[in-house]
Design an enzyme around this catalytic site. Structure first.
Site: not given
Length: 254
Positions: A149, A162
């Site tokens: 990501s 995250y």
């Protein structure tokens, strides 16, 4: 280019929706037989039907990649039933955002178990087969694609754990790349920005308004945009390794 993966076998985790689903379809379009790995059997069955109707081959494997034994069994079944393993797309993941203060730490464990350990288990189980594919496969190369990501590059308030999991993916992938690249196993990191999938929908209700506001005025990527990036990476000739691909929506600044 539609036949560039003929005679090869790919395995995609998190294949029941979003980027994983789109990637499985696109790899099949390029000629690969595809093992579909995820927990939602009904969605996998529907996807396998679509791939079959288009003339492709798909194997449904219901498994939780956060379970090391389940990952090993999924890889073993792929090789047993489809004959080999040339390409692995470790895509399964979850994004649970919010402040660190007063966070439910079970969310942290879910992300670490799936985003980090699940990805590592997948790579570990697949690696002997990818090395074998590089030695005697039809393309003379094995491919491991780790779906990370933009969060693996840019830390953001409210995204700390995250961010940590996706930075871990990047570090793991680069170290593994150095370990196996001279044996013609290519390790690639694909880092999507904002994509219009169900990923954000797993967050707690109190987190959703800030997420929706962040993306309200942005045309987000579609899953196929990332799937096509993955296909580009794994269809390069043996001499070419695409090690890292960052794909953001045009309007995304960070």
């Amino acid at each position: 280019m539609a036949d560039t993966l003929n005679g090869t076998v790919a395995l995609v985790t998190g294949a029941s929706s979003g980027i994983g689903e789109a990637t499985a379809v696109d790899l099949a379009r390029h000629g690969a037989a595809v093992a579909l790995v995820a927990r939602r059997r009904d969605r996998l069955d529907a996807l396998a039907g679509r791939i079959g109707d288009a003339g492709g081959t798909a194997l449904v494997i219901e498994a939780d990649v956060a379970d090391e034994s389940a990952v090993g069994a999924a890889v073993a079944r792929t090789v047993a039933e489809l004959g080999r393993l040339d390409t692995v797309v470790a895509n399964a993941g979850v994004m649970l955002l919010g402040p660190v203060a007063d966070a439910p730490t079970e969310e942290w464990r879910r992300m670490v178990n799936l985003n980090v350990l699940g990805l590592m288990y997948t790579a570990h189980a697949a690696l002997p087969h990818l090395l074998a594919a590089a030695e005697d496969g039809p393309r003379g190369v094995g491919d491991l694609v780790l779906v990370s990501s933009v969060a693996g590059r840019v830390a953001r308030n409210g995204s700390g754990v995250y961010n940590a999991t996706k930075h871990a993916v990047g570090a793991f992938g680069e170290a593994l790349r150095q370990e196996v690249t001279q044996r013609h196993v290519r390790v690639a990191l694909v880092e999507p920005g904002a994509v219009d999938t169900e990923l954000a929908g797993h967050n707690r209700p109190e987190i959703m308004p800030s997420l929706e506001a962040r993306f309200a005025d942005m045309e987000r990527l579609e899953a196929i945009d990332i799937a096509e990036a993955v296909s580009f990476v794994v269809t390069r000739p043996r001499r070419t390794a695409i090690n890292e691909v960052l794909v953001r929506p045009t309007e995304q600044q960070g």
